[in-house]
Design a protein around this motif. Structure first.
Motif, PDB file in Angstrom:
ATOM      1  N   UNK A   1     -28.865 -10.267  74.163  1.00 28.10           N
ATOM      2  CA  UNK A   1     -28.577 -11.773  74.059  1.00 28.10           C
ATOM      3  C   UNK A   1     -29.103 -12.337  75.664  1.00 28.10           C
ATOM      4  N   UNK A   2     -29.437 -11.959  76.719  1.00 29.13           N
ATOM      5  CA  UNK A   2     -29.275 -12.518  77.704  1.00 29.13           C
ATOM      6  C   UNK A   2     -31.025 -12.038  77.975  1.00 29.13           C
ATOM      7  N   UNK A   3     -32.005 -11.135  77.230  1.00 32.00           N
ATOM      8  CA  UNK A   3     -33.209 -11.125  77.002  1.00 32.00           C
ATOM      9  C   UNK A   3     -33.988 -11.961  76.131  1.00 32.00           C
ATOM     10  N   UNK A   4     -32.977 -12.374  75.647  1.00 30.76           N
ATOM     11  CA  UNK A   4     -33.497 -13.515  73.692  1.00 30.76           C
ATOM     12  C   UNK A   4     -33.543 -15.378  74.768  1.00 30.76           C
ATOM     13  N   UNK A   5     -32.942 -15.388  76.016  1.00 25.10           N
ATOM     14  CA  UNK A   5     -33.041 -16.410  76.641  1.00 25.10           C
ATOM     15  C   UNK A   5     -33.702 -16.005  78.188  1.00 25.10           C
ATOM     16  N   UNK A   6     -34.711 -14.641  78.457  1.00 24.33           N
ATOM     17  CA  UNK A   6     -35.686 -14.981  79.440  1.00 24.33           C
ATOM     18  C   UNK A   6     -34.893 -13.911  80.238  1.00 24.33           C
ATOM     19  N   UNK A   7     -33.953 -14.391  80.287  1.00 23.09           N
ATOM     20  CA  UNK A   7     -32.775 -12.839  81.400  1.00 23.09           C
ATOM     21  C   UNK A   7     -33.252 -11.550  81.072  1.00 23.09           C
ATOM     22  N   UNK A   8     -34.084 -11.170  81.935  1.00 20.72           N
ATOM     23  CA  UNK A   8     -34.313  -9.279  81.968  1.00 20.72           C
ATOM     24  C   UNK A   8     -33.820  -8.244  83.512  1.00 20.72           C
ATOM     25  N   UNK A   9     -32.987  -8.310  83.465  1.00 22.58           N
ATOM     26  CA  UNK A   9     -32.550  -7.427  85.198  1.00 22.58           C
ATOM     27  C   UNK A   9     -34.114  -6.463  85.691  1.00 22.58           C
ATOM     28  N   UNK A  10     -34.284  -6.047  86.361  1.00 19.05           N
ATOM     29  CA  UNK A  10     -35.068  -4.973  87.272  1.00 19.05           C
ATOM     30  C   UNK A  10     -34.235  -3.593  87.511  1.00 19.05           C
TER      31      UNK A  10
END
Length: 438
Positions: free
Chosen positions: A135-144
Motif C-alpha cells: 500500500x505504500x508503493x501505491x503512494x510512491x513510497x518505496x524503501x531502498x
C-alpha cells in the motif's frame, strides 16, 4: 524468547542533539524487572498528536522537515481491511529525529513521491513490513533499505513479536492496540485514533536499536541484513494474481461435485463485482458461509434462498435476484465448462506421502527433524530458517546427485538466503540419502 533479561533501552545514549528527549523507561532491577511494578502505559506522543496532513502545502512542509531530519525513518500505514475492498493506505505515519511525527491523509493527496524523494535513501523502520509495503508503493513510497522489527524479533528468538509485546519487553512501555481493526477509511478520524496511530511510530526507532543490539549480540546481524534486502526486493515486484481466487472461499471443502463448485464460483464473482463497485470488503456484501450454503442447497426461488444462513440481512436480501441469477448461470453451464481440479504444482500434501512414496515420506521426516534441530540450536522459528514448502520440494524430488553443491543450487533456486544455506546444506545433504539397510 531470548535467554537474557529484557533490554530496557535508553534512547538518549545515541540520540542526535536536535531530537527531543525520550521519555525515561522505568527503572529496572538486576533481573530486568521494572522497579515500578510493571511497564508504563504510553498514552500520548511526546510532541502531542499532530493533525493529519491533507493539502499539498502541508505535505510540502512535511517534506522539508523530513529532509532536514536525520537517521532512520519510522513508518506505518493504516488500512481498512474488513471494511473496504481495496488494501490501500488510509493513513501514513512517519517519525524521524529532528522532524518529529507526521500523520498523512493520502486520500486528498494521492501521490507521495515528493516525500519519497527526500527519505528514500534513508533506512526505513517498519513492523511487519510485508503488510505495509504494497500500500505504500501505491503512494510512491518505496524503501531502498529497511529494518523490520517483527522479522528482527523472530530472528532474535522472541516468542511474542507483536509491536505492543516487543515495546513492553524491550522498552518498558505498553501500547494500546484496540484501534488496530478500526475502519480507517472513515472521516473525520477521531482524536483517539490519531493518537493511537502516532504512538505506533513513537518508539519504533528505539525498538529497532534494541533489536539491532540483540541481533549483534547473537551474531545474527548479517542474517537480518539478507532478510531485509529480500523484503526490499519483494516490494518491487507486482502482487501475485491468483488464477482461481474463488477456491479460497472459507468452507469450500464441504462443497462436493463440480456443479456445486460452479455455484461457488458464480456466486463468488457476482459478490466480487459488487464489492469492487462499492469498495466494500466482500464478506460484508455476502459472507463466505452464505456462498457455501447456497452452493450446497442450490435454491431456485427467493423464498428458499432467504431461509439460508447469511441471507437474512436487508442489504443481502435486496440483492436476492443477483444471487439467484448467479446460481442459475452455474446451473446452465455445460459440463465442459465446470470447474476441474487444478493441476497440483509441487509435491502433494504430506499426509499422502506415506501411501504414494514411502521413501520420500521418510526423507521428509529426516529433513524436518534436521530443520527443527538446527532452528532450536540457533533459537529461530523453523519457518524462518527455511520455508516448509522448500523442505517439501527438496524431499519430494531431491537432486539426482545428492551433493552439497546440488542441494545448494536447489535451495537457492527456491529462494533460500545465503545464511540459511550455510546452516542447512551440510546437514540436509546427508538427510536426503536413504540409509543403508542393516
Amino acid at each position: 524468547m531470548t535467554d537474557e533479561p529484557p533490554l530496557h533501552r535508553r534512547a538518549a545514549e545515541s540520540r542526535p542533539e536536535n531530537e527531543p528527549p525520550q521519555p525515561s523507561a522505568p527503572a529496572v532491577d538486576g533481573d530486568g524487572v521494572p522497579d515500578s511494578g510493571g511497564p508504563v502505559p504510553l498514552t500520548a506522543p511526546r510532541d502531542g498528536t499532530p493533525e493529519p496532513v491533507a493539502t499539498p502545502e502541508e505535505l510540502a512542509e512535511v517534506v522539508a522537515r523530513f529532509a532536514a531530519g536525520s537517521g532512520p525513518i519510522a513508518l506505518d500505514a493504516e488500512r481498512a481491511s474488513g471494511y473496504r475492498y481495496s488494501q490501500r493506505a488510509y493513513l501514513v505515519q512517519l517519525r524521524r529525529a529532528g522532524a518529529g511525527t507526521a500523520l498523512i491523509d493520502p486520500l486528498p493527496l494521492g501521490d507521495l513521491s515528493s516525500l519519497d524523494a527526500v527519505i528514500g535513501e534513508a533506512e526505513w523502520v517498519l513492523h511487519a513490513a510485508n503488510q505495509d509495503l504494497p500500500c505504500l508503493a501505491e503512494l510512491g513510497l518505496r524503501p531502498r533499505r529497511l529494518f523490520d522489527t517483527e522479522l528482527a524479533a523472530r530472528l532474535a528468538g522472541f516468542e511474542r513479536v507483536g509491536l505492543a509485546a516487543l515495546t513492553e519487553q524491550l522498552l518498558g512501555y505498553t501500547l494500546e492496540k484496540h484501534h488496530s481493526a478500526a475502519d480507517w477509511s472513515s472521516r473525520p478520524l477521531p482524536e483517539s485514533w490519531l493518537t493511537y496511530a502516532a504512538l505506533d511510530v513513537e518508539m519504533l526507532t528505539d525498538l529497532r536499536d534494541a533489536l539491532d543490539a540483540e541481533l549483534r549480540r547473537q551474531g545474527k546481524s548479517a542474517w537480518a541484513a539478507e532478510e531485509f534486502a529480500a523484503l526490499v526486493l519483494a516490494g518491487t515486484r507486482p502482487p501475485r494474481v491468483r488464477a482461481e481466487p474463488w477456491r479460497r472461499t472459507s468452507g469450500i471443502h464441504r462443497v462436493r461435485g463440480a456443479r456445486a463448485q460452479a455455484r461457488v464460483r458464480s456466486l463468488w464473482y457476482a459478490r466480487d463485482q459488487i464489492a469492487a463497485r462499492r469498495d466494500a470488503a466482500p464478506g460484508r456484501v455476502l459472507p463466505d458461509s452464505a456462498i457455501v450454503a447456497a452452493a450446497e442447497l442450490d435454491p431456485r426461488d427467493e423464498k428458499t434462498l432467504l431461509t439460508l444462513p447469511g441471507f437474512g440481512g436487508r442489504s443481502v436480501r435486496r440483492l436476492a435476484r443477483t444471487w439467484l441469477a448467479a446460481l442459475d448461470e452455474a446451473r446452465q453451464l455445460p459440463d465442459t465448462q465446470l470447474p476441474v481440479s487444478p493441476a497440483v504444482e509441487g509435491p502433494p500434501p504430506p499426509h499422502r506421502w506415506a501411501e504414494r512414496d514411502p521413501v520420500a515420506a521418510a526423507r521428509l521426516a529426516r529433513c524436518r527433524e534436521v530443520v527443527v534441530r538446527i532452528a532450536g540450536e540457533h533459537r529461530l522459528p523453523p519457518e524462518n530458517l527455511i520455508t516448509p514448502d522448500s523442505v517439501r520440494r527438496l524431499a519430494w524430488q531431491p537432486p539426482v546427485e545428492i551433493t552439497e553443491a546440488a542441494v545448494t543450487e536447489f535451495l537457492r533456486g527456491v529462494g533460500a538466503r545465503e545464511w540459511q544455506l550455510d546452516l542447512l546444506v551440510p546437514v540436509l545433504t546427508p538427510a536426503l540419502e536413504t540409509p543403508a539397510q542393516g
